[in-house]
Motif scaffolding. Sequence first.
Motif, PDB file in Angstrom:
ATOM      1  N   ALA A   1     -26.001 -22.471 -29.053  1.00  0.00           N
ATOM      2  CA  ALA A   1     -24.950 -22.144 -28.096  1.00  0.00           C
ATOM      3  C   ALA A   1     -25.403 -20.995 -27.210  1.00  0.00           C
ATOM      4  CB  ALA A   1     -23.670 -21.755 -28.825  1.00  0.00           C
ATOM      5  N   LYS A   2     -25.269 -21.184 -25.917  1.00  0.00           N
ATOM      6  CA  LYS A   2     -25.538 -20.110 -24.963  1.00  0.00           C
ATOM      7  C   LYS A   2     -24.205 -19.421 -24.713  1.00  0.00           C
ATOM      8  CE  LYS A   2     -27.719 -19.207 -20.515  1.00  0.00           C
ATOM      9  NZ  LYS A   2     -28.392 -19.820 -19.361  1.00  0.00           N
ATOM     10  N   ILE A   3     -24.137 -18.143 -25.030  1.00  0.00           N
ATOM     11  CA  ILE A   3     -22.891 -17.392 -24.973  1.00  0.00           C
ATOM     12  C   ILE A   3     -22.997 -16.294 -23.919  1.00  0.00           C
ATOM     13  CG2 ILE A   3     -21.309 -15.935 -26.296  1.00  0.00           C
ATOM     14  CD1 ILE A   3     -22.206 -17.441 -28.795  1.00  0.00           C
ATOM     15  N   LYS A   4     -21.986 -16.215 -23.067  1.00  0.00           N
ATOM     16  CA  LYS A   4     -21.948 -15.173 -22.038  1.00  0.00           C
ATOM     17  C   LYS A   4     -21.210 -13.969 -22.603  1.00  0.00           C
ATOM     18  CE  LYS A   4     -20.429 -14.295 -17.302  1.00  0.00           C
ATOM     19  NZ  LYS A   4     -19.774 -14.891 -16.116  1.00  0.00           N
ATOM     20  N   VAL A   5     -21.902 -12.825 -22.617  1.00  0.00           N
ATOM     21  CA  VAL A   5     -21.318 -11.578 -23.106  1.00  0.00           C
ATOM     22  C   VAL A   5     -21.255 -10.596 -21.946  1.00  0.00           C
ATOM     23  CG1 VAL A   5     -21.564  -9.666 -24.732  1.00  0.00           C
ATOM     24  CG2 VAL A   5     -22.268 -11.970 -25.411  1.00  0.00           C
ATOM     25  N   MET A   6     -20.026 -10.231 -21.583  1.00  0.00           N
ATOM     26  CA  MET A   6     -19.832  -9.276 -20.491  1.00  0.00           C
ATOM     27  C   MET A   6     -19.613  -7.877 -21.057  1.00  0.00           C
ATOM     28  SD  MET A   6     -20.037 -10.768 -17.565  1.00  0.00           S
ATOM     29  CE  MET A   6     -19.351  -9.478 -16.563  1.00  0.00           C
ATOM     30  N   PRO A   7     -20.446  -6.916 -20.651  1.00  0.00           N
ATOM     31  CA  PRO A   7     -20.218  -5.531 -21.078  1.00  0.00           C
ATOM     32  C   PRO A   7     -18.994  -4.963 -20.351  1.00  0.00           C
ATOM     33  CG  PRO A   7     -22.188  -5.700 -19.697  1.00  0.00           C
ATOM     34  CD  PRO A   7     -21.645  -7.075 -19.867  1.00  0.00           C
ATOM     35  N   ASN A   8     -18.397  -3.909 -20.924  1.00  0.00           N
ATOM     36  CA  ASN A   8     -17.188  -3.362 -20.309  1.00  0.00           C
ATOM     37  C   ASN A   8     -17.454  -2.376 -19.175  1.00  0.00           C
ATOM     38  OD1 ASN A   8     -17.960  -1.146 -21.787  1.00  0.00           O
ATOM     39  ND2 ASN A   8     -16.292  -1.311 -23.268  1.00  0.00           N
ATOM     40  N   SER A   9     -18.725  -2.087 -18.879  1.00  0.00           N
ATOM     41  CA  SER A   9     -19.039  -1.241 -17.729  1.00  0.00           C
ATOM     42  C   SER A   9     -20.503  -1.385 -17.348  1.00  0.00           C
ATOM     43  CB  SER A   9     -18.692   0.217 -18.039  1.00  0.00           C
ATOM     44  OG  SER A   9     -19.811   0.998 -18.263  1.00  0.00           O
ATOM     45  N   PRO A  10     -20.837  -1.098 -16.087  1.00  0.00           N
ATOM     46  CA  PRO A  10     -22.245  -1.189 -15.657  1.00  0.00           C
ATOM     47  C   PRO A  10     -23.134  -0.124 -16.296  1.00  0.00           C
ATOM     48  CG  PRO A  10     -20.768  -1.128 -13.753  1.00  0.00           C
ATOM     49  CD  PRO A  10     -19.945  -0.860 -14.975  1.00  0.00           C
ATOM     50  N   GLU A  11     -22.529   0.926 -16.865  1.00  0.00           N
ATOM     51  CA  GLU A  11     -23.304   2.012 -17.465  1.00  0.00           C
ATOM     52  C   GLU A  11     -23.757   1.710 -18.887  1.00  0.00           C
ATOM     53  OE1 GLU A  11     -20.195   2.917 -15.861  1.00  0.00           O
ATOM     54  OE2 GLU A  11     -21.378   3.188 -14.053  1.00  0.00           O
ATOM     55  N   ILE A  12     -23.347   0.594 -19.456  1.00  0.00           N
ATOM     56  CA  ILE A  12     -23.708   0.241 -20.833  1.00  0.00           C
ATOM     57  C   ILE A  12     -25.226   0.047 -20.934  1.00  0.00           C
ATOM     58  CG2 ILE A  12     -23.565  -1.631 -22.545  1.00  0.00           C
ATOM     59  CD1 ILE A  12     -21.060  -0.098 -22.593  1.00  0.00           C
ATOM     60  N   ASP A  13     -25.817   0.611 -21.990  1.00  0.00           N
ATOM     61  CA  ASP A  13     -27.232   0.402 -22.283  1.00  0.00           C
ATOM     62  C   ASP A  13     -27.378  -1.014 -22.848  1.00  0.00           C
ATOM     63  OD1 ASP A  13     -29.802   0.270 -23.309  1.00  0.00           O
ATOM     64  OD2 ASP A  13     -29.675   2.192 -24.366  1.00  0.00           O
ATOM     65  N   LEU A  14     -27.937  -1.915 -22.057  1.00  0.00           N
ATOM     66  CA  LEU A  14     -28.013  -3.324 -22.452  1.00  0.00           C
ATOM     67  C   LEU A  14     -28.908  -3.559 -23.656  1.00  0.00           C
ATOM     68  CD1 LEU A  14     -28.095  -5.032 -18.941  1.00  0.00           C
ATOM     69  CD2 LEU A  14     -26.152  -4.792 -20.496  1.00  0.00           C
TER      70      LEU A  14
ATOM     71  N   ALA B   1     -26.593 -17.263 -38.923  1.00  0.00           N
ATOM     72  CA  ALA B   1     -26.759 -17.347 -37.467  1.00  0.00           C
ATOM     73  C   ALA B   1     -27.914 -16.454 -37.034  1.00  0.00           C
ATOM     74  CB  ALA B   1     -25.479 -16.909 -36.765  1.00  0.00           C
ATOM     75  N   LYS B   2     -28.578 -16.852 -35.943  1.00  0.00           N
ATOM     76  CA  LYS B   2     -29.644 -16.017 -35.400  1.00  0.00           C
ATOM     77  C   LYS B   2     -29.693 -16.187 -33.890  1.00  0.00           C
ATOM     78  CE  LYS B   2     -33.509 -19.230 -35.686  1.00  0.00           C
ATOM     79  NZ  LYS B   2     -34.894 -19.403 -36.063  1.00  0.00           N
ATOM     80  N   ILE B   3     -30.197 -15.155 -33.227  1.00  0.00           N
ATOM     81  CA  ILE B   3     -30.351 -15.198 -31.768  1.00  0.00           C
ATOM     82  C   ILE B   3     -31.757 -15.680 -31.464  1.00  0.00           C
ATOM     83  CG2 ILE B   3     -30.498 -13.813 -29.669  1.00  0.00           C
ATOM     84  CD1 ILE B   3     -28.214 -12.124 -30.705  1.00  0.00           C
ATOM     85  N   ASN B   4     -31.838 -16.675 -30.591  1.00  0.00           N
ATOM     86  CA  ASN B   4     -33.120 -17.246 -30.188  1.00  0.00           C
ATOM     87  C   ASN B   4     -33.327 -16.987 -28.695  1.00  0.00           C
ATOM     88  OD1 ASN B   4     -35.509 -18.672 -30.429  1.00  0.00           O
ATOM     89  ND2 ASN B   4     -34.541 -20.629 -29.984  1.00  0.00           N
ATOM     90  N   GLY B   5     -33.431 -15.728 -28.332  1.00  0.00           N
ATOM     91  CA  GLY B   5     -33.657 -15.355 -26.943  1.00  0.00           C
ATOM     92  C   GLY B   5     -32.394 -14.897 -26.245  1.00  0.00           C
TER      93      GLY B   5
ATOM     94  N   THR C   1     -28.788 -16.939 -26.735  1.00  0.00           N
ATOM     95  CA  THR C   1     -28.727 -18.294 -27.283  1.00  0.00           C
ATOM     96  C   THR C   1     -28.693 -18.136 -28.794  1.00  0.00           C
ATOM     97  OG1 THR C   1     -29.930 -19.227 -25.411  1.00  0.00           O
ATOM     98  CG2 THR C   1     -29.884 -20.522 -27.446  1.00  0.00           C
ATOM     99  N   VAL C   2     -27.581 -18.556 -29.386  1.00  0.00           N
ATOM    100  CA  VAL C   2     -27.353 -18.359 -30.816  1.00  0.00           C
ATOM    101  C   VAL C   2     -27.511 -19.694 -31.538  1.00  0.00           C
ATOM    102  CG1 VAL C   2     -25.708 -17.573 -32.543  1.00  0.00           C
ATOM    103  CG2 VAL C   2     -25.771 -16.466 -30.316  1.00  0.00           C
ATOM    104  N   ILE C   3     -28.265 -19.683 -32.632  1.00  0.00           N
ATOM    105  CA  ILE C   3     -28.454 -20.863 -33.470  1.00  0.00           C
ATOM    106  C   ILE C   3     -27.584 -20.689 -34.718  1.00  0.00           C
ATOM    107  CG2 ILE C   3     -30.123 -22.307 -34.685  1.00  0.00           C
ATOM    108  CD1 ILE C   3     -30.758 -22.003 -31.688  1.00  0.00           C
ATOM    109  N   VAL C   4     -26.706 -21.667 -34.976  1.00  0.00           N
ATOM    110  CA  VAL C   4     -25.845 -21.628 -36.159  1.00  0.00           C
ATOM    111  C   VAL C   4     -25.942 -22.964 -36.891  1.00  0.00           C
ATOM    112  CG1 VAL C   4     -24.203 -19.935 -35.241  1.00  0.00           C
ATOM    113  CG2 VAL C   4     -23.809 -22.342 -34.837  1.00  0.00           C
TER     114      VAL C   4
END
Length: 88
Positions: A6-19, A34-38, A54-57
Amino acid sequence: MGKVAAKIKVMPNSPEIDLDALQERLESSLPEGAKINGVEREEVAFGLVALYPTVIVPDGAGGTEAVEEEFSAVDGVESVGVENVGRI
């Protein structure tokens, strides 16, 4: 049992967040199995950058619901949404 990507969109709550730090918090919040694959990054607007892990479950794990709940609870996350899901 198969797996789901699954490709999941995660929006941070501000532009100042350390990505990089946010990405680490997302990885450490994953439920068991579950694991993140990129992770992709895409500029949205006004300096705000969305993360697209992209999360593999496992197929029998109830889909991506547990991952979405965990990601939503991470500090610095404004919203979480599934962009694309497929079997692998």
